[in-house]
Design a protein around this motif. Structure first.
Motif, mmCIF file in Angstrom:
data_model
loop_
_atom_site.group_PDB
_atom_site.id
_atom_site.type_symbol
_atom_site.label_atom_id
_atom_site.label_comp_id
_atom_site.label_asym_id
_atom_site.label_seq_id
_atom_site.Cartn_x
_atom_site.Cartn_y
_atom_site.Cartn_z
ATOM 1 N N ARG A 274 0.834 -1.203 0.000
ATOM 2 C CA ARG A 274 0.000 0.000 0.000
ATOM 3 C C ARG A 274 0.866 1.249 0.000
ATOM 4 N N VAL A 275 0.479 2.221 -0.811
ATOM 5 C CA VAL A 275 1.100 3.541 -0.803
ATOM 6 C C VAL A 275 -0.014 4.586 -0.725
ATOM 7 N N THR A 276 -0.061 5.294 0.388
ATOM 8 C CA THR A 276 -1.041 6.354 0.583
ATOM 9 C C THR A 276 -0.318 7.694 0.495
ATOM 10 N N VAL A 277 -0.748 8.543 -0.416
ATOM 11 C CA VAL A 277 -0.040 9.788 -0.688
ATOM 12 C C VAL A 277 -0.558 10.902 0.218
ATOM 13 N N LEU A 278 0.379 11.632 0.833
ATOM 14 C CA LEU A 278 0.048 12.858 1.563
ATOM 15 C C LEU A 278 0.206 14.033 0.609
#
Length: 721
Positions: free
Chosen positions: A157-161
């Motif tokens: 998972r990669v969640t972008v800020l």
């Protein structure tokens, strides 16, 4: 105050308010910040990385120190996740073998041997009395040393800020969005609204606050700031009194009213007086909460304020000293007399109540003339009904097709669920279809013109968030009834809890069901290994926090459904413990790593609800062989103690069947109604250099700055007013 507000913005929007500070050479520090975020499954957007690189190194490091704990808590990495079996998921023993080893270790201990022998001679043994059972046998550091580092995989998972605006602008926008929400907020968001309302009391306010609970929270802040509260029903005043006493503004739980200062008492009495003076008929609302108004009257002392005589009438009605004809009573009288058309005509004065009564009204009709009158009444007042009510009724009518015999599932505002047999007669099909067409037309009329519409295909099966109470706070959490794809070979559930005052034992289990909802098997502390996977071992107390895991090989799962559940065996409930949450991870087949790896976490949700058994979600295997998550957010009453997966198999299967077989209104429904110039199912390509409307699970990089962005965090914005 910013130390409290910035985390709120990050949690709700996944936007970092624009960092401020002296210019400098912060590029190296920004890359370090980005690398630290990637360890927990987050990363900086290109725009945010560039912004940080322009600031001083000290400013970037300060921003990182403030932000990292927030995102770590979002994913559940703010605590230490130990497992009973140090090698988990490897070398998990057979359940009986493990119990036998615990007994042998106890017999080797001179201090406990006599007690164990006494139990064995009596023919029964309490596992909890064995020193090796239910308590960690190694430290967290020893667990880490026993596992290899996680090797990154494409599926992690990669969640972008993303970069936000100045903090005050972000706070104001978040406040306006929560306060003006057209759907009720969950308890966690309601608490956040209380913080924001206090800060924003003197600033711009929403044009309307349609949800009464939200209004009560805002009114408390307005009263503290010296502004007049927004009141147009007697129940608004009651909710405000509950808010002032830190009680339940939803009025579902009783509130113990505090002693109130004279200025506050005057404000509440003046509000009641004004409401009743403008509309005496609203006195009938007092009867719905008669006991609460009687207790409130004991705190307000209305007899001391003769200048507000209409306020005194409220409490006279509550005490039964004055009659206030109930609107509901008038409707019931007409229905009892068989005058359905007249009841529908009367209900036109309460459009929302009319729509909630449509099923009953149509079933009560004896003639075509009466059916036509009911449908005509609904069509006439549809423009006056709240959007979420229209959508709820539209979903209800869709599921009332034909002579369905599916069992009915009821879920209250707090997630407590129960099932009943279908006892209703079918609705007349022509009227059902006519109402659905009318609702479609009215909902379409209210939807904004999206222009060019880009849609992430994974969001199409997300259920419309008609209530914030149909979900839970956390990361990657979707509304009840949503479907989302599950990609990966290994599925791993986890639960964490930390007791507050007394010893508490939570048990993580997974129930496997076949296509007919019959039990295939389960994994739990009573069955540590199965074909499908392994259980990490039973932990029976959590003074410093405890975790349990279940590892599943999806390709080996027998049956069609996997239902993870958290059972309270003993101790504090979900709303009593200091902290409790559930989640799941997805890994590729060869990924090792620790039992808990934050960048493989797909979902983490808080466990805060009634009952002694939690059902966060279920996993369904489709006809194509692919797995999907079905979001439940449900709580079963359970037993006061000793809840186990073996004991609730039938109730869980019955409840799951009712949820699975009910069709939800999803984002797909609204997308199909929108009159878009162009609808593009986004495949990861570039966006045009002009504003578009984006609907997806996460905010993408690349849309024009003036684009309208709708993600899971603000999905409620899709609900028309």
């Amino acid at each position: 105050m910013s130390y409290r507000l910035e985390p709120l913005v990050v949690r709700h929007t996944l936007r970092l308010p624009a960092p401020t500070g002296p210019s400098g050479q912060g590029a190296a520090a920004a890359r370090q910040f980005d690398a630290a975020l990637m360890q927990v499954g987050f990363k900086l957007s290109a725009e945010l990385l560039a912004r940080l690189s322009e600031l001083s190194e000290e400013t970037v490091m300060d921003t990182a120190v403030r932000t990292l704990p927030v995102v770590r808590e979002l994913v559940g990495d703010h605590v230490r996740h130990n497992a009973y079996f140090i090698d988990f998921p490897a070398n998990v023993p057979d359940t009986v073998d493990f119990w036998r080893d615990c007994v042998l270790k106890a017999l080797a201990d001179e201090k406990v041997r006599p007690g164990v022998l006494a139990q064995l001679s009596a023919g029964a043994l309490n596992l909890l009395t064995l020193p090796a059972y239910g308590r960690y046998q190694h430290s967290y550091e020893e667990l880490l040393a026993a596992h290899d580092e996680l090797i990154a995989a494409v599926g992690d998972r990669v969640t972008v800020l993303h970069l936000g605006g100045p903090l005050d602008e972000e706070v104001r926008a978040l406040y306006l969005a929560l306060a003006g929400s057209v759907t009720p907020l969950g308890d966690e968001h309601l608490a956040d609204l209380a913080v924001l309302a206090e800060v924003c009391a003197d600033g711009p306010q929403p044009e309307a606050i349609p949800v009464r609970e939200n209004r009560a929270v805002v009114n408390r802040a307005r009263l503290a700031a010296g502004a007049a509260p927004l009141l147009d029903t007697v129940t608004d005043v009651l909710r405000l009194a509950c808010a002032l006493s830190d009680g339940d503004v939803t009025l579902q739980e009783p509130t113990r009213f505090r002693s109130l200062s004279r200025p506050v008492r005057r404000a509440l009495l003046a509000g009641l007086d004004s409401v009743v003076a403008d509309a005496p008929g609203k006195l009938a609302d007092v009867l719905v909460h008669r006991e609460e108004f009687k207790r409130l009257g004991e705190r307000l002392h209305p007899h001391e304020y003769p200048r507000w005589p209409h306020a005194a009438e409220v409490f006279a009605v509550a005490r039964g000293e004055r009659q206030a004809p109930s609107f509901t009573g008038r409707v019931e009288a007409l229905l009892d007399a068989g005058e359905v058309a007249e009841a529908a005509e009367l209900l036109k004065h309460a459009p929302g109540r009319l729509f909630r009564s449509l099923d009953r009204l149509l079933r009560s009709c004896g003639t075509q003339e009466e059916r036509d009158a009911v449908v005509a009444a609904a069509e006439a007042v549809a423009p006056e009904v709240a959007g979420r009510v229209l959508l709820s009724v539209r979903e209800h009518l869709h599921n009332r097709a034909g002579a369905t015999r599916a069992r009915r599932v009821f879920v209250n505002r707090r997630g407590r669920a129960w099932v009943t047999d279908p006892l209703r007669t079918p609705l007349p099909e022509p009227e059902r279809r006519r109402l659905m067409e009318a609702l479609d037309a009215e909902i379409r009329r209210r939807l904004p013109e999206p222009g060019e519409l880009y849609v992430d295909p994974d969001v199409l099966d997300v259920a419309l968030p008609l209530s914030g109470r149909a979900t839970a706070a956390g990361l990657g959490v979707l509304p009840r009834g949503s479907l989302s794809p599950v990609e990966g070979e290994l599925l791993r559930f986890f639960v964490y809890w930390k007791e507050r005052r007394r010893s508490t034992d939570y048990d993580l289990s997974a129930l496997m069901l076949d296509e007919k909802y019959a039990t295939v098997g389960w994994l739990s502390y009573t069955n540590l290994t199965e074909v499908e996977g392994e259980h990490s071992g039973d932990i029976t107390e959590a003074p410093y926090g405890a975790s349990e895991f279940i590892n599943l090989r999806l390709g080996a799962v027998r049956g069609a459904f996997v239902v993870p559940q958290v059972n309270i065996y003993s101790g504090e409930g979900f709303e009593e413990v200091e902290e409790s949450f559930f989640g799941f991870m997805l890994r590729e087949g060869e990924q090792k790593g620790r039992p808990f790896e934050p960048r493989t976490v797909r979902m983490k949700s808080e466990l805060r609800g009634p009952g002694r058994v939690a059902l966060p979600l279920a996993f369904l295997r489709g006809a194509d062989g692919r797995w999907r998550a079905k979001w439940l957010h449900l709580y079963l009453h359970g037993s006061p103690s000793a809840n186990r997966v073996e004991g609730n198999r039938v109730s869980v299967a019955t409840l799951l069947r009712g949820i699975v077989e009910r069709e939800q209104l999803t984002v797909r429904y609204l997308v199909e109604l929108m009159a878009a110039d162009a609808v593009t199912v986004w495949d990861g390509g570039e966006f045009p250099d002009r504003p578009v409307t984006w609907i997806g699970l996460q905010r993408p990089e690349g849309p024009h700055p003036q684009s309208r962005i709708v993600t899971v965090e603000n999905l409620r914005d899709l609900i028309p007013e």
